[in-house]
Design a protein around this motif. Structure first.
Motif, PDB file in Angstrom:
ATOM      1  N   ARG A  82       0.820  -1.218   0.000  1.00 33.44           N
ATOM      2  CA  ARG A  82       0.000   0.000   0.000  1.00 33.44           C
ATOM      3  C   ARG A  82       0.855   1.269   0.000  1.00 33.44           C
ATOM      4  O   ARG A  82       0.461   2.296  -0.530  1.00 33.44           O
ATOM      5  CB  ARG A  82      -0.903   0.021   1.236  1.00 33.44           C
ATOM      6  N   GLY A  83       2.039   1.194   0.645  1.00 27.99           N
ATOM      7  CA  GLY A  83       2.870   2.403   0.773  1.00 27.99           C
ATOM      8  C   GLY A  83       3.778   2.654  -0.423  1.00 27.99           C
ATOM      9  O   GLY A  83       4.181   3.800  -0.672  1.00 27.99           O
ATOM     10  N   LEU A  84       4.117   1.595  -1.173  1.00 29.84           N
ATOM     11  CA  LEU A  84       5.119   1.725  -2.244  1.00 29.84           C
ATOM     12  C   LEU A  84       4.804   2.824  -3.266  1.00 29.84           C
ATOM     13  O   LEU A  84       5.711   3.598  -3.620  1.00 29.84           O
ATOM     14  CB  LEU A  84       5.310   0.365  -2.950  1.00 29.84           C
ATOM     15  N   PRO A  85       3.577   2.952  -3.763  1.00 32.32           N
ATOM     16  CA  PRO A  85       3.365   3.989  -4.783  1.00 32.32           C
ATOM     17  C   PRO A  85       3.716   5.391  -4.290  1.00 32.32           C
ATOM     18  O   PRO A  85       4.339   6.171  -5.020  1.00 32.32           O
ATOM     19  CB  PRO A  85       1.853   3.867  -5.099  1.00 32.32           C
ATOM     20  N   ALA A 115      11.880   8.337   2.412  1.00 30.01           N
ATOM     21  CA  ALA A 115      11.901   7.266   3.415  1.00 30.01           C
ATOM     22  C   ALA A 115      10.478   6.827   3.676  1.00 30.01           C
ATOM     23  O   ALA A 115       9.544   7.637   3.646  1.00 30.01           O
ATOM     24  CB  ALA A 115      12.525   7.788   4.716  1.00 30.01           C
ATOM     25  N   MET A 116      10.321   5.530   3.925  1.00 22.21           N
ATOM     26  CA  MET A 116       9.010   5.017   4.340  1.00 22.21           C
ATOM     27  C   MET A 116       9.186   4.226   5.636  1.00 22.21           C
ATOM     28  O   MET A 116       9.961   3.266   5.683  1.00 22.21           O
ATOM     29  CB  MET A 116       8.400   4.119   3.260  1.00 22.21           C
ATOM     30  N   GLU A 123      10.804  -6.424  -1.676  1.00 21.13           N
ATOM     31  CA  GLU A 123      10.562  -4.989  -1.480  1.00 21.13           C
ATOM     32  C   GLU A 123      11.606  -4.150  -2.217  1.00 21.13           C
ATOM     33  O   GLU A 123      11.254  -3.229  -2.967  1.00 21.13           O
ATOM     34  CB  GLU A 123      10.545  -4.687   0.020  1.00 21.13           C
ATOM     35  N   VAL A 124      12.893  -4.478  -2.036  1.00 16.75           N
ATOM     36  CA  VAL A 124      13.909  -3.663  -2.728  1.00 16.75           C
ATOM     37  C   VAL A 124      13.881  -3.926  -4.233  1.00 16.75           C
ATOM     38  O   VAL A 124      14.183  -3.034  -5.031  1.00 16.75           O
ATOM     39  CB  VAL A 124      15.335  -3.864  -2.150  1.00 16.75           C
ATOM     40  N   GLU A 125      13.486  -5.131  -4.600  1.00 15.38           N
ATOM     41  CA  GLU A 125      13.379  -5.408  -6.048  1.00 15.38           C
ATOM     42  C   GLU A 125      12.265  -4.533  -6.649  1.00 15.38           C
ATOM     43  O   GLU A 125      12.434  -3.962  -7.735  1.00 15.38           O
ATOM     44  CB  GLU A 125      13.091  -6.900  -6.284  1.00 15.38           C
ATOM     45  N   ALA A 126      11.152  -4.417  -5.933  1.00 13.57           N
ATOM     46  CA  ALA A 126      10.042  -3.593  -6.450  1.00 13.57           C
ATOM     47  C   ALA A 126      10.456  -2.126  -6.543  1.00 13.57           C
ATOM     48  O   ALA A 126      10.101  -1.429  -7.504  1.00 13.57           O
ATOM     49  CB  ALA A 126       8.821  -3.739  -5.539  1.00 13.57           C
ATOM     50  N   ILE A 127      11.237  -1.645  -5.579  1.00  9.91           N
ATOM     51  CA  ILE A 127      11.712  -0.254  -5.626  1.00  9.91           C
ATOM     52  C   ILE A 127      12.652  -0.078  -6.827  1.00  9.91           C
ATOM     53  O   ILE A 127      12.546   0.881  -7.595  1.00  9.91           O
ATOM     54  CB  ILE A 127      12.414   0.121  -4.299  1.00  9.91           C
ATOM     55  N   ALA A 128      13.553  -1.042  -7.014  1.00 12.62           N
ATOM     56  CA  ALA A 128      14.510  -0.938  -8.129  1.00 12.62           C
ATOM     57  C   ALA A 128      13.790  -1.015  -9.475  1.00 12.62           C
ATOM     58  O   ALA A 128      14.232  -0.395 -10.448  1.00 12.62           O
ATOM     59  CB  ALA A 128      15.571  -2.032  -8.009  1.00 12.62           C
ATOM     60  N   ALA A 130      14.299   5.119  -0.647  1.00 11.81           N
ATOM     61  CA  ALA A 130      14.340   5.079  -2.108  1.00 11.81           C
ATOM     62  C   ALA A 130      15.040   6.337  -2.597  1.00 11.81           C
ATOM     63  O   ALA A 130      14.747   7.448  -2.125  1.00 11.81           O
ATOM     64  CB  ALA A 130      12.931   4.994  -2.680  1.00 11.81           C
ATOM     65  N   ILE A 131      15.978   6.168  -3.525  1.00 17.62           N
ATOM     66  CA  ILE A 131      16.739   7.300  -4.079  1.00 17.62           C
ATOM     67  C   ILE A 131      16.542   7.312  -5.591  1.00 17.62           C
ATOM     68  O   ILE A 131      16.659   6.266  -6.244  1.00 17.62           O
ATOM     69  CB  ILE A 131      18.250   7.152  -3.773  1.00 17.62           C
TER      70      ILE A 131
END
Ligand code: NDP
Ligand code: PYC
Length: 337
Positions: free
Chosen positions: A96-99, A112-113, A127-132, A273-274
């Motif tokens: 829910r928070g990723l977008p 930051a989340m 999680e980090v794969e989805a951010i990348a 996330a950067i």
């Protein structure tokens, strides 16, 4: 004898979802939890696939997790998201928070989340794969239960405290690593205990502080950080940035909350996330080529790049399915009775 049963990934997801549904978990949580456990089996990560269902069941049976909390996403600052998980399992809160995390990172460069008040049973790589996969550089940290002694000590204080990192790669799967800051994840020690196998040396000490390779003795004594004082310091960092910094529980608090239930750690998680294009401006893009040169430097000397095993396992299991120990399958199926 190889006493394992072949499951398609759809069958893995279906089995996990049936058990969680049978025990009252709300549908959106069932889907999110089943996805991360299936991802664990898909990528050949035995300790964080279907095996995590046993930890989740301990949480559910002991009433240590809220079964139906809808995560609440708070937009607290230009670069900060907070997700209140309401005492539920973590995967839906992340989803829910990723977008908003990605949107903020793209808007201001770094975001930051903080995920608060969750039960984190899962691997961090999804999680980090989805951010990348958003073109961002991702980091994730979470404390766990106080099972690990600091380097030089012998009493449990720290969690297994994983750190995960994701880096986008042009036209390919992201570079990802994800590991506990203890010499092994707790899940690996549990698997050694179940299979009555000695652990490699260096994983833990018995209750009197003596080194041992007996998984039962380590579980009664303490696990050890990887890399001596270096892993110990990284583990402390995770305690700080995903505990006090985000106003959530430490691993000591979490194991006290658990009170012997052997459920999932309770507390928070910090994700970062950067957006490289915000740092590099017109030079963005070059960073990817330069990263590829570093990766080439690893593999060209015969060394292994973290995540390559994962993606190979993924390609294989997507066509052939995953092999799961028969004993675990029987235990999990019994949870449907
Ligand atoms: P490992 O010690 O197996 O290390 C895994 C990482 O190291 C992977 O990124 C892996 O890449 C890479 N790697 C392993 N061997 C090599 C090698 N020879 N050369 C290069 N890279 C290598 O993981 P752990 O047992 O410490 O952790 C397992 C899981 O447990 C993690 O997913 C972690 O998130 C989870 N965990 C969760 C906790 C929680 O509280 N939620 C607590 C602790 C752990 P590859 O994938 O390609 O093999
Ligand atoms: O394997 O250390 C572990 C672990 C803790 C919570 C989930 N996995």
């Amino acid at each position: 004898m190889d006493d394992r049963v072949r499951f398609s990934l759809d069958e893995v997801r279906e089995l996990v979802a049936s058990v969680l549904t049978r025990h009252g978990l709300a549908p959106a949580h069932v889907e999110a939890c089943a996805d991360v456990m299936t991802a664990g089996e898909r990528d050949g990560g035995g300790s964080h696939g279907i095996f995590r269902l046993l930890m989740c069941m301990n949480s559910i049976r002991a009433g240590k997790v809220t079964l139906d909390a809808e995560p609440v996403v708070h937009d607290v600052a230009p670069g900060v998201v907070r997700v209140d998980a309401g005492g539920a399992f973590a995967p839906l809160a992340f989803r829910r928070g990723l977008p908003l995390l990605a949107k903020k990172a793209k808007a201001v460069g770094v975001a930051a989340m903080a995920v608060n008040d969750c039960c984190h049973f899962a691997a961090l790589f999804p999680e980090v794969e989805a951010i990348a996969r958003e073109g961002l550089v991702g980091f994730a940290f979470t404390p766990s239960h106080a099972w690990v002694a600091p380097a030089g000590g012998s009493r449990p204080l720290l969690g297994t405290n994983p750190i995960a990192f994701g880096w986008p790669r042009p036209g390919g799967d992201p570079f990802v690593f994800d590991f506990a800051t203890s010499a092994s994840a707790r899940g690996e020690i549990e698997l050694h205990r179940r299979e009555a196998r000695p652990t490699p040396p260096g994983w833990g000490v018995d209750p009197s502080g003596e080194p041992t390779t007996d998984a039962d003795a380590i579980m009664a004594g303490a696990m050890l950080p990887f890399g001596g004082h270096k892993g110990s310091a990284l583990s402390l960092m995770v305690e700080l940035i995903a505990g006090p910094l985000i106003g959530d529980l430490t691993s000591v608090d979490s194991i006290a909350f658990d009170d012997g239930a052997r459920g999932a750690p309770r507390g928070g998680e910090l994700l970062l996330a950067i957006d490289p294009s915000r740092i590099l401006g017109a030079a963005a893009g070059d960073h990817l080529a330069r990263a590829e040169a570093i990766f080439d430097g690893v593999v060209s000397q015969g060394a292994r790049l973290p995540s390559l095993r994962r993606y190979e396992a993924r390609r294989r299991s997507l066509s052939e399915g995953a092999l799961i120990p028969r004993k675990l399958v029987e235990e999990v199926r019994a949870l449907l009775d």
